[in-house]
Each structure stands twice: as C-alpha cells, then as structure tokens.
Design an enzyme around this catalytic site. Sequence first.
Site: not given
Ligand code: GLA
Length: 386
Positions: A124, A172
């Site tokens: 994450g 991201d």
């Molecule tokens: C992932 C996705 C992002 C966003 C997050 C949740 O990281 O790539 O685009 O949706 O989850 O906030």
Amino acid sequence: MELEVLKKSFIEKYGEGDIQVFFSPGRVNLIGEHTDYNGGYVFPCALSFGTYILARKTKIDEVRFASTNLELEVSIPVSKLSEKQPNGAWVNYCLGVMKEFAAKGVKFSGMDILVSGNIPNGAGLSSSASLELVTAVMCNEYYNVGLDNLEMAWMGKAAENNFVGVNCGILDQFAVAMGKKDNAMALKCDTMEFEHVPVKLGDYKIVISNTNKRRGLADSKYNERVEECGKAVKDICTVKQIKLLGDIDLNEFESLKNSIKNETVLRRARHVISENQRVVDAIPALKRGDLKAFGELMNASHDSLRDDYEVTGIELDTLVEESRKVSGVIGSRMTGAGFGGCTVSLVHKDSVESFKTEVSEKYTAKIGLIPDFYVAEVGDGAKQIE
Ligand code: GLA
C-alpha cells in the site's frame, strides 16, 4: 540505497558503458482513501525511499530487464514491447508505460535496464506507481518526449488501468510524480487542482507500520468497490444528476440517500462522501498545526474504511487498534487500497521506540505475523538523478 553498489551490479550484468540513473519514490496517503476515483480529495506525500532504474541504450534490438530485488529477468525484442508478459509480474508495469510512450510515437531502441527498489511490494505504499513513474521518467529522457511530471502521472495511471488491469484512480501516480520534500499534496481528483502543504508535525513523526499481510490489488476487491461506487452514482442520478460521488457533500447525501436501494452500496457511498469531508477538514487542520484534530480525522477515516467500505481486515484493524492504545499516538489508520498492507500513525517522537515494541508484541501475539516499521521522511517526486 548505495548508488555505487547498484552501478557495480549493472556493470557485472551488462558490461561497461554510460549509465543513467532515475528515481521515483513511494508514497503514503495521510488521509482520503478511495476518494480519488470518485473525484474527491486526497492528501498524500512522497517518501524518501522508492525505486531506482539504472539504464542505457544499446545497439541490439532488445530491451533487457533485471532487478536486484525482484525475481525474473527477461529480454524482450523491441517489436514485442507492447505485449504483456505472461509471468512477468513487475516487468508489466514497465511495459505498460512503454506502450503508452509508443502510442505517443516513441520508437524504442534496445536498452539495458536494472531496477532496484526498497518499497515493500504490495504494502500500500505504491511500489507499482513508483515503478511506472521511474520507467516514465527514463523513457521521457531517453526519447526526448518533453513531458512534465503530471503528464507522466497520467501515463502511469493509463498503464495500470489498461495494461495491468486495475481500475485505480490518480492518487498513487500523482503522489509519486509530484511529491515535494517535506510537503504533502492536497489534490482534488476531478479538477486536478492541487497545492503543496508543508508537513509541519512539531514533535510528532509519521510512522508507517506494515502488517506484512500481502495485498494483491488486481485480485483483491478493489475493482468491485469501484463498481459499487458507480452503482451508487447511477441510483442517485434517478433523483439528481451527478457525475461522481465527489460531486455531493454530506448534507446533500442525507437528502439523496434514499435513492440508493442496496444497503451495501449505501454504506460504500457514505464512506466516500464522509471521507471526502474529512480530507477537506484535515487540510486546514495540518496548515494551522492542529495535530489533535488531524489525528481524530485519521481515526474516523479508518473506522469508516472498516465499517462502511469494508477494506481493512483483521490485520489492519489489529494494528490500528494496538497503535491507538500506545501513549503518544494521536491518530492511526490504514493507508492505500487496504486488504492488508500498511497503516500510518502520528506518534510523538519520544514514543516511537515504545510504539514499535508494544505494537509489535500485541500484533504478533494476535495475528502471528511480525510487523515492520518505518519512520517516514517526506521526499521529492520522480526525477533523473544522474
Ligand atoms: C490504491 C489505488 C489508488 C487509490 C487507493 C485508495 O492505492 O491505486 O488509486 O484508490 O488505493 O485510496
């Protein structure tokens, strides 16, 4: 990351010659989760660690990919760069971006590429976006495309959506492309208006805790959540025309929510709209140095992701619960997509060590996994280094 060591590895693998070095960070999202693809606000910052690419052009019509820390080495003929590798996990993030550059008219030549990263994968912290953006910066430079970082962020997103197959939003790729040392980014994802906000935390530190429960975005329920939000929009449109859930605030939601028939879809929408409000409140809280308010919003964010959006799971919930019990912690929540991965906590500098010990002990006793901790330093966005 020792650049000299990496250069040595490059030369051992590919031989002597001119090497160029590119870098893209990972990111941590402070608040604003699953709001990006709904046109809402996010509030991430780039990290000081990330992904490096060492590269050079060659005269053979093949692109050779290797990594110091990921399995798989491949050599792909230039004519086949737009084809997905069946077992090529990480290489596909590079190929997806190269395909976007090819669509802009770039004619690839042979290249030798060595990738090295220190972002834990699938945690994450945007290891994928980091790899996409470092590839983009490299292509942009080698083929003189002249794109700016924001344009490259969109290409990274396109690669992820169309090539890798995850319907992610722009969070991201934006965060790793546009990061600025010691600043977070307040971004509205429909208009792409944004500002850098200094991360002034006084005696507090951003501590990232890794559940070490791996999360595979593509095979997780991520795309299902995206669909559920689409359903909520469709239902609301029977009474009011909106494009995205980010178009309405909590007051409007109260008066429109009866149009949503399915209880699960209703809760998904409530998370998105309440989370959006939390980011709107968190941005000025950070600006005025009200960390207590910021921490409370972080806590509320996690609770909503747990109860309404249902993307946390026992590992993240336990980590957050145990983190909040430690004295000196003013807020703790999951960060990123969820379903495993990392949490982010605001911890008093004098409590960081006891935080690690106490949380680790309790988490391992309950879950059986050993967590990892990183005290985050906020760094710059993707760039060429040498
Ligand atoms: C992932 C996705 C992002 C966003 C997050 C949740 O990281 O790539 O685009 O949706 O989850 O906030």
